[in-house]
Scaffold this motif. Structure first.
Motif, short mmCIF file in Angstrom:
data_model
loop_
_atom_site.label_atom_id
_atom_site.label_comp_id
_atom_site.label_asym_id
_atom_site.label_seq_id
_atom_site.Cartn_x
_atom_site.Cartn_y
_atom_site.Cartn_z
N ASN A 103 0.84 -1.20 0.00
CA ASN A 103 0.00 0.00 0.00
C ASN A 103 0.88 1.25 0.00
OD1 ASN A 103 -2.17 1.75 2.21
ND2 ASN A 103 -2.67 1.27 0.10
N ASP A 104 2.04 1.14 0.64
CA ASP A 104 2.99 2.27 0.67
C ASP A 104 3.48 2.63 -0.72
OD1 ASP A 104 3.20 3.35 3.17
OD2 ASP A 104 4.68 1.90 3.88
N TYR A 105 3.58 1.65 -1.62
CA TYR A 105 4.01 2.01 -2.98
C TYR A 105 2.90 1.91 -4.02
CZ TYR A 105 5.53 -3.00 -3.40
OH TYR A 105 5.62 -4.37 -3.42
N GLY A 106 1.65 2.12 -3.58
CA GLY A 106 0.61 2.42 -4.57
C GLY A 106 -0.42 1.36 -4.86
N TRP A 107 -0.47 0.28 -4.07
CA TRP A 107 -1.43 -0.79 -4.37
C TRP A 107 -2.45 -0.88 -3.24
CZ3 TRP A 107 -1.05 -3.01 -9.16
CH2 TRP A 107 0.11 -2.67 -9.87
N ASP A 108 -3.70 -1.06 -3.64
CA ASP A 108 -4.80 -1.05 -2.67
C ASP A 108 -5.61 -2.34 -2.82
OD1 ASP A 108 -6.54 -0.15 -0.76
OD2 ASP A 108 -7.38 1.48 -1.96
N LEU A 109 -6.32 -2.68 -1.75
CA LEU A 109 -7.14 -3.89 -1.81
C LEU A 109 -8.37 -3.68 -2.70
CD1 LEU A 109 -7.25 -5.36 1.83
CD2 LEU A 109 -5.68 -5.88 -0.04
N GLY A 110 -8.87 -4.79 -3.24
CA GLY A 110 -10.11 -4.78 -4.00
C GLY A 110 -11.27 -5.13 -3.09
N GLY A 111 -12.39 -5.45 -3.71
CA GLY A 111 -13.59 -5.73 -2.93
C GLY A 111 -13.80 -7.22 -2.70
N ALA A 112 -14.45 -7.54 -1.60
CA ALA A 112 -14.93 -8.91 -1.34
C ALA A 112 -16.16 -8.76 -0.47
CB ALA A 112 -13.85 -9.74 -0.64
N GLY A 113 -17.18 -9.53 -0.77
CA GLY A 113 -18.42 -9.41 -0.02
C GLY A 113 -19.38 -8.46 -0.70
N PRO A 114 -20.44 -8.03 0.02
CA PRO A 114 -21.46 -7.18 -0.59
C PRO A 114 -21.00 -5.74 -0.72
CG PRO A 114 -22.03 -7.65 1.69
CD PRO A 114 -20.77 -8.39 1.41
N CYS A 115 -20.29 -5.45 -1.80
CA CYS A 115 -19.66 -4.13 -1.94
C CYS A 115 -19.39 -3.86 -3.41
CB CYS A 115 -18.34 -4.11 -1.17
SG CYS A 115 -17.13 -5.29 -1.79
N VAL A 116 -18.92 -2.66 -3.72
CA VAL A 116 -18.43 -2.39 -5.07
C VAL A 116 -17.14 -3.19 -5.23
CG1 VAL A 116 -17.47 -0.65 -6.62
CG2 VAL A 116 -19.48 -0.10 -5.23
N ARG A 117 -17.06 -3.93 -6.33
CA ARG A 117 -15.93 -4.82 -6.54
C ARG A 117 -14.87 -4.15 -7.43
NH1 ARG A 117 -16.87 -10.25 -5.49
NH2 ARG A 117 -18.31 -10.45 -3.74
N THR A 118 -13.73 -4.78 -7.44
CA THR A 118 -12.67 -4.37 -8.34
C THR A 118 -13.19 -4.32 -9.78
OG1 THR A 118 -11.01 -5.29 -6.89
CG2 THR A 118 -10.41 -5.13 -9.23
N ALA A 119 -12.81 -3.29 -10.52
CA ALA A 119 -13.26 -3.16 -11.91
C ALA A 119 -12.27 -3.84 -12.85
CB ALA A 119 -13.41 -1.69 -12.26
N MET A 120 -12.73 -4.06 -14.08
CA MET A 120 -11.85 -4.64 -15.10
C MET A 120 -12.01 -3.85 -16.38
SD MET A 120 -12.61 -8.70 -14.84
CE MET A 120 -11.14 -9.49 -15.48
N SER A 121 -10.91 -3.73 -17.13
CA SER A 121 -11.05 -3.17 -18.47
C SER A 121 -10.11 -3.86 -19.43
CB SER A 121 -10.82 -1.66 -18.45
OG SER A 121 -9.72 -1.33 -17.67
N CYS A 122 -10.41 -3.73 -20.72
CA CYS A 122 -9.70 -4.49 -21.75
C CYS A 122 -8.36 -3.83 -22.07
CB CYS A 122 -10.56 -4.60 -22.99
SG CYS A 122 -10.87 -3.01 -23.77
N VAL A 123 -7.63 -4.41 -23.01
CA VAL A 123 -6.32 -3.89 -23.42
C VAL A 123 -6.45 -2.43 -23.89
CG1 VAL A 123 -6.54 -4.83 -25.76
CG2 VAL A 123 -4.27 -4.38 -24.83
N GLY A 124 -7.56 -2.17 -24.59
CA GLY A 124 -7.96 -0.79 -24.85
C GLY A 124 -7.11 0.03 -25.79
N SER A 125 -7.28 1.34 -25.65
CA SER A 125 -6.64 2.30 -26.55
C SER A 125 -5.12 2.19 -26.59
CB SER A 125 -6.99 3.73 -26.11
OG SER A 125 -8.34 4.00 -26.37
#
Lengths: 420, 358
Positions: free
Chosen positions: A152-174
């Motif tokens: 977390n100190d270098y920029g990474w945060d936990l995602g969701g588990a349980g009844p909550c907004v979950r981690t999002a996903m996106s494609c390879v994209g632009s």
């Protein structure tokens, strides 16, 4: 390396044969060759328990309640039900960590994550779980907090588990795709990072997922696997480079092109001109992608790009699989105001669902229960014929508000006309 | 004793991806013009300004140990440009803007035992769940099923033999976290849960378990003087939805937990609209460590698809064209009463026409 008594794994050993990379060989490598005795032991226990599962055809993990300081979710707790047999891996929790949109990494940041994980955890990880998280598999009660603090100190945060907004996903994209019609990174981060509190502190009826695909090919499974699907599209004409197209027809022959491209257009909007040029009936193009998937060099999305938003996709539990339903046929997603607008829509939906959803009910199930119209009225979105495949077929319907509804429609049409 | 001082989390959410992106991709963000598929697993994308980026895709075991991860990172540094990403099916992609690096990169991956492929009309790597390795409600394993099947389908991953791409998934319970697939291999329970009545009252929040049942087959009951739950076994569809909120309602069974195969799930809007997968085979034994019965059916379906489909037809489009009776004929799979839908909206899955192929 520890001199340990290895649990026998005759059934798992069979999975070391064959050409596909073997996860069993990988886990054994940690058990046998990792310099940290703690990792040798925990992976030995894991292999012992997994072999036991293979022999008895049963699973032996149970859940529990574990989270980092200040959060209520983000960790999948696992305690062994056969800890007396395999005590080394009796606590084996997974930390769900949110990746970047599109899952981009440098080798440097990956090594840093691997170093941290090796210091505290089992040395096993997955890129990525079905919700989209990096899964660091195998932390015990003492190690998940310091591991989280470190990354977390270098920029990474936990995602969701349980009844909550979950981690999002996106494609390879632009970043690497010519079909992309939106900035997936911006959409992804504007949306999910507006709800970090709802990600970390589960308090919603059930899970809520955002997924972003840059075009209707929907490489991210957004329509089928997310409550809020953002899918890139365009509303002007697609672009045809006739020279490249004719070169393609020349190379493949007219018969092949007729059989595999022109006649395969789902809305029958393509035809071939006498000079082999491609003629497109743009008013009937439904953005079904096939022509530009096959000949990307000749056919591309148009310039007036934006997104379609669909709501309510989900997998089986509890009423069966549901696809998302169109909520917004088209909106621009370029200016700061556009991003504000899409975030506000997500807030409206989550607020309405938090208020009206039953326990363990996804948005799609709520829409099925209350009807799309009640949902639209709840979130302040006007009905649009793009939301349906066809109008209702049962005559049992009350229509005593018809005149007002019709007047609203005409008023809206007048406004649109003035706006143009 | 004073409480230890805890560190406050920094709630950053999803990190910025641009900092980890190949400079050529960052520079050409939104400016790509077209791509070419050079060979299985290898693509070149060309930007409107003529820049090029090569992608080499490799299959991995998904449950990665740090040794394997570091081996992949070493390859990325030595043979590519140190930038990678993972696809939705847990394949790793390596990027370089130097064409001359590509052959050595492919060779290095193959040398270390990674399969290069999974693009275009191949069988892509299977997306899977956690299974016995980490799930709390699994009916079977996940990584092991995938390893066993991908060993058999290796040539289909590394070649372009299929009419179009084939996405496969597995799920280790009937919640089906693996998602929709052209072919999905999912757990199918066949008996109602076995209830440990001595535990239910203490472990389970009974009203939420009752509410969780899709067919209202669960009701509160006193059993041996203790508050518990009972299941109407005639109504029960054996889905296992009660098991996660109430572990004493054990649904998994070494014999009656089986596998089923579903086909035709396709999330893409390419050509037709997105489709759901359909049940084609059930009663398949859950047979570790290699699940040969399930693999044999998957291979038979793939063989029929390969022989019968036109170019670009996904499995659902192929079956739509030839019709379901022909599908069962071609694959030799039995058609049974269990294929006929009786869930909500079931009649829309019945044939209400005289469109019949003879």
């Amino acid at each position: 390396m520890a001199d340990i008594k290895k649990y026998p794994t005759p059934m798992l050993d069979v999975l070391e044969d064959g050409p596909w990379p073997s996860f069993i060989s990988g886990i054994k490598n940690l058990r046998d060759n990792h310099p940290d005795e703690r990792i040798n032991n925990v992976t030995n226990g894991l292999l012992g328990q997994l072999e036991h599962s293979y022999e008895t055809k049963m699973g032996y993990w149970k859940g529990g309640t574990v989270s980092v300081f200040g959060y209520g979710g983000g960790i999948i707790p696992r305690f062994s039900e056969v800890a007396s047999k395999f005590p080394e891996s009796k606590e084996f929790h997974t930390l769900r960590v949110q990746p970047t949109p599109g899952n981009y990494y440098t080798t440097d940041i990956m090594r840093r994550l691997a170093d941290s994980w090796e210091k505290w955890g089992s040395g096993l990880q997955t890129f990525h779980g079905q919700t989209g998280n990096i899964m660091f598999i195998g932390a015990d009660n003492a190690s998940f907090q310091p591991f989280f603090d470190e990354i977390n100190d270098y920029g990474w945060d936990l995602g969701g588990a349980g009844p909550c907004v979950r981690t999002a996903m996106s494609c390879v994209g632009s970043a690497r795709c010519e079909q992309s019609c939106t900035n997936e990174h911006a959409a992804h981060r504007h949306l999910v990072n507006n709800f970090t509190d709802d990600v970390h502190r589960p308090a919603l009826p059930y899970k809520f997922k955002f997924k972003v695909s840059g075009c209707p090919n929907d490489c991210q499974n957004a329509v089928e696997r997310s409550d809020f699907a953002v899918i890139g599209t365009w509303r002007d004409h697609k672009k045809i480079n006739q020279d490249e197209w004719k070169a393609y027809v020349e190379k493949k022959g007219v018969d092949y092109v007729m059989d595999n491209i022109v006649s395969r257009c789902v809305s029958k909007s393509l035809s071939l001109g006498p000079d082999n040029s491609l003629i497109a009936d743009e008013s009937n193009c439904v953005r079904s992608m096939h022509c530009m998937n096959v000949v990307p060099k000749a056919i591309s999305p148009g310039d007036d790009k934006g997104v379609t938003i669909l709501c309510g996709g989900k997998r089986t539990l509890k009423i069966g699989d549901l696809m998302g339903t169109v909520l917004v046929p088209f909106m621009k997603l370029e200016s700061a105001e556009d991003y504000e607008k899409i975030v506000e829509l997500a807030e409206e939906i989550i607020d309405f669902w938090a208020e009206n959803g039953l326990e363990h009910e996804r948005t799609g199930e709520m829409i099925e229960r209350i009807g799309l119209v009640n949902f639209l009225e709840g979130i302040g979105v006007d009905p649009d014929p793009n939301m349906i495949s066809q109008p209702r077929n049962s005559s049992y319907v009350r229509v005593d508000g018809w005149d007002e509804a019709a007047e609203e429609w005409f008023a809206k049409k007048r406004e649109e006309k003035i706006a143009v | 004793m004073s409480k230890p001082k805890m560190r406050e989390a920094i709630e950053t959410g999803a990190p910025d991806g641009f900092q980890y992106m190949h400079p050529t991709m960052r520079r050409n963000f939104g400016l790509w013009d077209y791509h070419e598929d050079i060979q299985p697993g290898v693509m070149v994308h060309v930007s409107k300004y003529g820049d090029k980026i090569w992608t080499v895709k490799a299959g991995t075991q998904r449950i990665l140990d740090v040794f394997t991860l570091r081996a992949l990172l070493d390859i990325a540094d030595e043979y590519a440009d140190g930038y990678i990403r993972f696809t939705i099916r847990s394949n790793i992609e390596f990027y370089t803007d130097k064409e001359e690096k590509v052959p050595a990169l492919i060779a290095a991956l193959q040398d270390k035992g990674f399969a290069v492929g999974g693009t275009r009309n191949s069988v892509a790597s299977m997306s899977h769940t956690q299974g016995w390795l980490h799930c709390d409600i699994p009916g079977t394993d996940a990584s092991g099923v995938v390893k066993a099947m991908m060993d058999e389908l290796y040539e289909e991953f590394t070649n372009w033999n299929m009419p179009n791409r084939v996405h496969m998934t597995t799920s280790c319970c009937q919640i089906n976290c693996g998602g929709q697939g052209d072919i999905a291999i999912n757990v199918q329970h066949t008996k109602p849960p076995k209830i440990d009545h001595s535990l239910v009252g203490n472990v389970c929040e009974r009203p939420s378990v009752v509410a969780r049942c899709p067919v209202a087959a669960i009701r509160p009951a006193m059993v041996d003087g203790k508050p518990s739950l009972e299941v109407d076994e005639k109504k029960c569809i054996c889905c296992g939805a009660c098991y996660p909120p109430c572990p004493p309602m054990q649904i998994n069974d070494h014999e009656h937990t089986q596998l089923a195969i579903w086909i035709g799930g396709n999330h893409s809007n390419a050509r037709g609209k997105p489709t759901f997968q359909r049940l084609v085979a059930a009663g398949i034994p859950n047979n570790p460590p290699r699940w040969p019965e399930a693999t044999a059916i998957v291979k038979k379906i793939l063989e029929s698809y390969k022989a019968g489909a036109r170019d670009y037809e996904r499995i659902n489009e192929w079956v739509e064209r030839i019709g379901w009776p022909r599908f069962f004929e071609e694959t030799g799979l039995p058609f049974t009463k269990y294929h006929i839908d009786n869930w909500r909206g079931a009649r829309s899955n019945l044939n209400s026409s005289t469109h019949i192929r003879f």
